[in-house]
Design a protein around this motif. Structure first.
Motif, short mmCIF file in Angstrom:
data_model
loop_
_atom_site.label_atom_id
_atom_site.label_comp_id
_atom_site.label_asym_id
_atom_site.label_seq_id
_atom_site.Cartn_x
_atom_site.Cartn_y
_atom_site.Cartn_z
N SER A 107 0.83 -1.21 0.00
CA SER A 107 0.00 0.00 0.00
C SER A 107 0.86 1.26 0.00
N ASP A 108 2.02 1.21 0.66
CA ASP A 108 2.92 2.36 0.65
C ASP A 108 3.48 2.63 -0.74
N SER A 109 3.68 1.58 -1.52
CA SER A 109 4.22 1.77 -2.87
C SER A 109 3.17 2.35 -3.81
N LEU A 110 1.90 2.32 -3.41
CA LEU A 110 0.82 2.81 -4.25
C LEU A 110 0.62 4.32 -4.13
N ASN A 111 1.29 4.97 -3.16
CA ASN A 111 1.14 6.42 -3.07
C ASN A 111 2.42 7.13 -3.53
N ALA A 112 2.38 8.45 -3.50
CA ALA A 112 3.46 9.23 -4.10
C ALA A 112 4.77 9.16 -3.33
N TRP A 113 4.70 8.83 -2.05
CA TRP A 113 5.92 8.81 -1.24
C TRP A 113 6.82 7.66 -1.67
N GLY A 114 6.22 6.52 -1.96
CA GLY A 114 6.99 5.41 -2.51
C GLY A 114 7.75 4.58 -1.49
N THR A 115 8.28 3.45 -1.93
CA THR A 115 9.05 2.55 -1.08
C THR A 115 10.22 1.95 -1.85
N GLY A 116 11.18 1.47 -1.10
CA GLY A 116 12.32 0.77 -1.70
C GLY A 116 12.04 -0.73 -1.72
N LEU A 117 11.12 -1.15 -2.54
CA LEU A 117 10.67 -2.55 -2.54
C LEU A 117 11.78 -3.54 -2.83
N LEU A 118 12.80 -3.13 -3.57
CA LEU A 118 13.83 -4.07 -4.01
C LEU A 118 15.17 -3.86 -3.30
N GLU A 119 15.18 -3.03 -2.28
CA GLU A 119 16.42 -2.86 -1.53
C GLU A 119 16.79 -4.16 -0.82
N PRO A 120 18.07 -4.45 -0.64
CA PRO A 120 19.25 -3.63 -0.94
C PRO A 120 19.80 -3.83 -2.36
N PHE A 121 19.10 -4.55 -3.20
CA PHE A 121 19.61 -4.86 -4.53
C PHE A 121 19.35 -3.74 -5.53
N SER A 122 18.43 -2.84 -5.20
CA SER A 122 18.15 -1.70 -6.06
C SER A 122 17.65 -0.55 -5.19
N SER A 123 18.13 0.66 -5.49
CA SER A 123 17.71 1.85 -4.75
C SER A 123 16.48 2.50 -5.38
N LEU A 124 15.91 1.87 -6.40
CA LEU A 124 14.74 2.40 -7.09
C LEU A 124 13.57 2.56 -6.12
N ARG A 125 12.96 3.74 -6.13
CA ARG A 125 11.77 3.98 -5.32
C ARG A 125 10.53 3.72 -6.15
N ILE A 126 9.68 2.83 -5.66
CA ILE A 126 8.42 2.54 -6.33
C ILE A 126 7.36 3.46 -5.76
N SER A 127 6.93 4.44 -6.55
CA SER A 127 5.94 5.42 -6.07
C SER A 127 4.91 5.63 -7.18
N LEU A 128 3.89 4.79 -7.19
CA LEU A 128 2.91 4.79 -8.28
C LEU A 128 1.93 5.96 -8.21
N GLY A 129 1.63 6.41 -7.00
CA GLY A 129 0.73 7.55 -6.86
C GLY A 129 -0.72 7.25 -7.14
N TYR A 130 -1.13 5.99 -7.02
CA TYR A 130 -2.51 5.60 -7.35
C TYR A 130 -3.50 5.92 -6.23
N ILE A 131 -3.03 5.90 -4.98
CA ILE A 131 -3.91 6.21 -3.86
C ILE A 131 -3.25 7.26 -2.98
N PRO A 132 -4.03 8.07 -2.27
CA PRO A 132 -3.44 9.10 -1.40
C PRO A 132 -2.85 8.50 -0.13
N ILE A 133 -2.05 9.30 0.56
CA ILE A 133 -1.46 8.85 1.82
C ILE A 133 -2.54 8.45 2.82
N VAL A 134 -3.59 9.27 2.90
CA VAL A 134 -4.75 8.97 3.73
C VAL A 134 -5.93 8.76 2.78
N ASP A 135 -6.44 7.54 2.73
CA ASP A 135 -7.51 7.20 1.79
C ASP A 135 -8.82 7.09 2.55
#
Length: 290
Positions: A107-135
């Motif tokens: 759910s954190d990766s679905l908002n604009a803030w994003g997450t490091g889903l693939l760390e430590p192997f990738s520093s890419l931030r997944i931030s899809l922005g599909y839902i708000p921080i507070v829905d």
């Protein structure tokens, strides 16, 4: 998402478990697993109280602790705590904790803030922005489910909560499909773009970048875009003095998908335009020239 929503989702997963003929200890362990699993990735907030963590927090928050590779470790830790404190060893404790960790980081990766889903192997931030921080739609669905458990006393509670989860998944799917369509439209007109869901369902804010010009506009799939702000970035500015005097600016540059550069007689700085509201972005790092 916010901590309250994470907790409520954890309680909803616990409610969806059929608990007939289950011991009190097992119920307590499952409740703990659900709530702890829904919160434990955010344990990284403790890093901000360290010297280096206060500088790196923008990058470290929702980083390694939110990685999919950490999820089984978090679930095992929760299971281990339950086995020692409540003296219960039930595989459902591990699985419920694991599900809630995945719900949290997903759910954190679905908002604009994003997450490091693939760390430590990738520093890419997944931030899809599909839902708000507070829905608030999710809150409404959860509240409706809670009310139904009190009104429909003869109907199995776990079935009500399972229906609640179906409705949440439908809501997130509809939001995601619309957000994806809007984002794909933006890629046809801009070199770079980012999406941010608004609090009103099915409404999105889009930031589009072409060279030094940023457009911020509101969009739905049934309406034309309405540009609310056009920003200009000093792309040729020398940012080295900024990074040397304000290390948080270097972290922001690495964390954000793109930044607006500000340079005038008084300030040199950068900010994330996705969080631009009322003439400023709360993610703004700068130095004074005077």
């Amino acid at each position: 998402m916010d901590s309250i929503t994470h907790t409520l989702l954890g309680l909803a997963t616990y409610g969806a478990v059929k608990k007939d003929n289950m011991s009190t200890k097992t119920k307590k362990s499952l409740l703990f697993a659900a709530v702890a699993g829904s919160q434990i990735p955010d344990i990284d907030f403790l890093l901000r109280f360290t010297k280096i963590g206060s500088v790196m927090y923008q990058m470290w928050h929702r980083g390694l602790s939110h990685s999919i590779f950490m999820a089984p470790l978090w679930a095992f830790l929760i299971y281990f705590i339950c086995s020692r404190i409540c003296k219960t060893k039930d595989k459902r404790i591990f699985y419920l904790a694991l599900i809630n960790v995945f719900i949290h980081i997903g759910s954190d990766s679905l908002n604009a803030w994003g997450t490091g889903l693939l760390e430590p192997f990738s520093s890419l931030r997944i931030s899809l922005g599909y839902i708000p921080i507070v829905d608030f739609v999710i809150w409404t669905i959860l509240l409706t489910g809670f009310i139904l458990t009190k009104v429909k006393k003869t109907y199995p509670k776990h079935k009500i909560w399972r229906i609640v989860w179906v409705m949440i998944l439908v809501h997130v799917t509809v939001q995601g499909i619309q957000g994806h369509i809007i984002h794909q439209e933006a890629t046809a007109y801009y070199e770079k773009s980012a999406l941010s869901a608004q609090f009103i369902p099915w409404h999105f804010s889009v930031v589009g970048k072409n060279e030094e010009i940023f457009d911020i506009y509101n969009k739905t799939i049934w309406s034309d875009k309405k540009i609310s702000n056009t920003l200009y970035s000093k792309e040729n500015a020398d940012l080295q003095p900024l990074f040397e005097r304000n290390p948080r600016a270097a972290v922001l540059m690495q964390w954000a998908p793109f930044v607006v550069v500000v340079e005038d007689d008084e300030k040199l700085g950068i900010y994330d335009p996705r969080f631009y509201r009322r003439g400023q972005s709360f993610l703004f790092q700068y130095i004074n020239k005077t």
